[in-house]
Design a protein around this motif. Structure first.
Motif, mmCIF file in Angstrom:
data_model
loop_
_atom_site.group_PDB
_atom_site.id
_atom_site.type_symbol
_atom_site.label_atom_id
_atom_site.label_comp_id
_atom_site.label_asym_id
_atom_site.label_seq_id
_atom_site.Cartn_x
_atom_site.Cartn_y
_atom_site.Cartn_z
ATOM 1 N N VAL A 118 0.877 -1.177 0.000
ATOM 2 C CA VAL A 118 0.000 0.000 0.000
ATOM 3 C C VAL A 118 0.908 1.218 0.000
ATOM 4 O O VAL A 118 1.832 1.311 0.800
ATOM 5 C CB VAL A 118 -0.922 0.023 1.236
ATOM 6 C CG1 VAL A 118 -1.791 1.278 1.236
ATOM 7 C CG2 VAL A 118 -1.781 -1.231 1.279
ATOM 8 N N ARG A 119 0.624 2.158 -0.921
ATOM 9 C CA ARG A 119 1.451 3.358 -0.988
ATOM 10 C C ARG A 119 0.606 4.577 -1.348
ATOM 11 O O ARG A 119 -0.509 4.447 -1.834
ATOM 12 C CB ARG A 119 2.597 3.170 -1.974
ATOM 13 C CG ARG A 119 2.172 2.876 -3.378
ATOM 14 C CD ARG A 119 3.386 2.615 -4.243
ATOM 15 N NE ARG A 119 2.944 2.269 -5.580
ATOM 16 C CZ ARG A 119 3.608 1.534 -6.421
ATOM 17 N NH1 ARG A 119 4.788 1.064 -6.079
ATOM 18 N NH2 ARG A 119 3.134 1.266 -7.611
ATOM 19 N N ASP A 120 1.201 5.735 -1.088
ATOM 20 C CA ASP A 120 0.588 7.034 -1.393
ATOM 21 C C ASP A 120 -0.784 7.185 -0.747
ATOM 22 O O ASP A 120 -1.696 7.758 -1.321
ATOM 23 C CB ASP A 120 0.519 7.237 -2.912
ATOM 24 C CG ASP A 120 0.334 8.705 -3.287
ATOM 25 O OD1 ASP A 120 0.688 9.575 -2.462
ATOM 26 O OD2 ASP A 120 -0.176 8.985 -4.376
ATOM 27 N N GLN A 121 -0.927 6.675 0.469
ATOM 28 C CA GLN A 121 -2.210 6.745 1.155
ATOM 29 C C GLN A 121 -2.407 8.095 1.843
ATOM 30 O O GLN A 121 -1.453 8.691 2.318
ATOM 31 C CB GLN A 121 -2.332 5.595 2.162
ATOM 32 C CG GLN A 121 -1.341 5.628 3.301
ATOM 33 C CD GLN A 121 -0.061 4.877 2.995
ATOM 34 O OE1 GLN A 121 0.327 4.689 1.848
ATOM 35 N NE2 GLN A 121 0.636 4.459 4.044
ATOM 36 N N TYR A 122 -3.661 8.554 1.843
ATOM 37 C CA TYR A 122 -4.013 9.756 2.585
ATOM 38 C C TYR A 122 -5.512 9.787 2.810
ATOM 39 O O TYR A 122 -6.272 9.117 2.130
ATOM 40 C CB TYR A 122 -3.532 11.037 1.880
ATOM 41 C CG TYR A 122 -4.287 11.398 0.628
ATOM 42 C CD1 TYR A 122 -5.263 12.401 0.645
ATOM 43 C CD2 TYR A 122 -4.032 10.761 -0.575
ATOM 44 C CE1 TYR A 122 -5.952 12.741 -0.514
ATOM 45 C CE2 TYR A 122 -4.706 11.097 -1.730
ATOM 46 C CZ TYR A 122 -5.670 12.084 -1.687
ATOM 47 O OH TYR A 122 -6.352 12.411 -2.836
ATOM 48 N N ALA A 123 -5.930 10.560 3.822
ATOM 49 C CA ALA A 123 -7.349 10.709 4.159
ATOM 50 C C ALA A 123 -7.714 12.176 4.141
ATOM 51 O O ALA A 123 -6.857 13.050 4.337
ATOM 52 C CB ALA A 123 -7.636 10.113 5.542
ATOM 53 N N ARG A 124 -9.002 12.428 3.898
ATOM 54 C CA ARG A 124 -9.523 13.796 3.862
ATOM 55 C C ARG A 124 -10.898 13.849 4.503
ATOM 56 O O ARG A 124 -11.621 12.859 4.511
ATOM 57 C CB ARG A 124 -9.667 14.293 2.423
ATOM 58 C CG ARG A 124 -8.367 14.523 1.708
ATOM 59 C CD ARG A 124 -8.576 15.076 0.320
ATOM 60 N NE ARG A 124 -9.252 16.352 0.321
ATOM 61 C CZ ARG A 124 -8.650 17.542 0.275
ATOM 62 N NH1 ARG A 124 -7.358 17.603 0.215
ATOM 63 N NH2 ARG A 124 -9.338 18.650 0.261
#
Length: 158
Positions: free
Chosen positions: A30-36
């Motif tokens: 899993v890569r480049d993960q982010y939440a908003r």
């Protein structure tokens, strides 16, 4: 610990924070993960990431868990008969071909947080457990990034 050792340890931690290997370490990346979230008072939010199946066998992301919300689901956007885009829960999950990549992105497939248990502020992190049919569970730390612009992750749009 010497300054050089501290630097090496910090650099290694930064690299690991950007990828997830728990559980299915040799199977799923899993890569480049982010939440908003949409606002400080938001009751819902979403997480986005790239999930790479590092095996030759097809797999399926079938669930997701987090203590950041009362409910966490796999969602997608689908155009209704009247041309309006609607968000919907995907109960069967998302297929990931052997050697393939699943893009969870804005306006497409994503992780949905409903009934947030706390505010998600810029710089915070959310722990997610991704559940795969074959690879099992993969835990990943997802940074909250409220400043991410389109183009920084696949083909996101604002």
């Amino acid at each position: 610990m010497s300054l050089k050792s501290q630097f090496v340890a910090a650099a290694a931690a930064a690299v690991l924070a950007g990828s997830a290997f728990a559980g299915g370490a040799d199977k799923i990346l899993v890569r480049d993960q982010y939440a908003r979230v949409s606002s400080p008072a938001a009751k819902a939010g979403a997480a986005f990431m790239q999930i790479v199946n590092q095996t030759d066998a097809d797999d399926r992301l079938i669930g997701v868990r987090s203590d950041a919300a009362a409910r966490v689901q796999l969602h997608t956007h689908k155009e209704s008969d009247d041309g309006v885009m609607k968000m919907m829960h995907v109960e069967d999950g998302f297929a990931i071909a052997g050697g393939g990549t699943l893009m969870l992105k804005r306006g497409g497939d994503h992780v949905m947080f409903m009934g947030l248990t706390r505010a998600l502020n810029h710089g915070d992190a959310v722990t997610l457990t991704l559940v795969f049919e074959k690879a099992g569970e993969v835990e990943v730390e997802v940074p909250v990034d409220l400043e991410r612009k389109a183009g920084g992750h696949g083909s996101h749009s604002n």
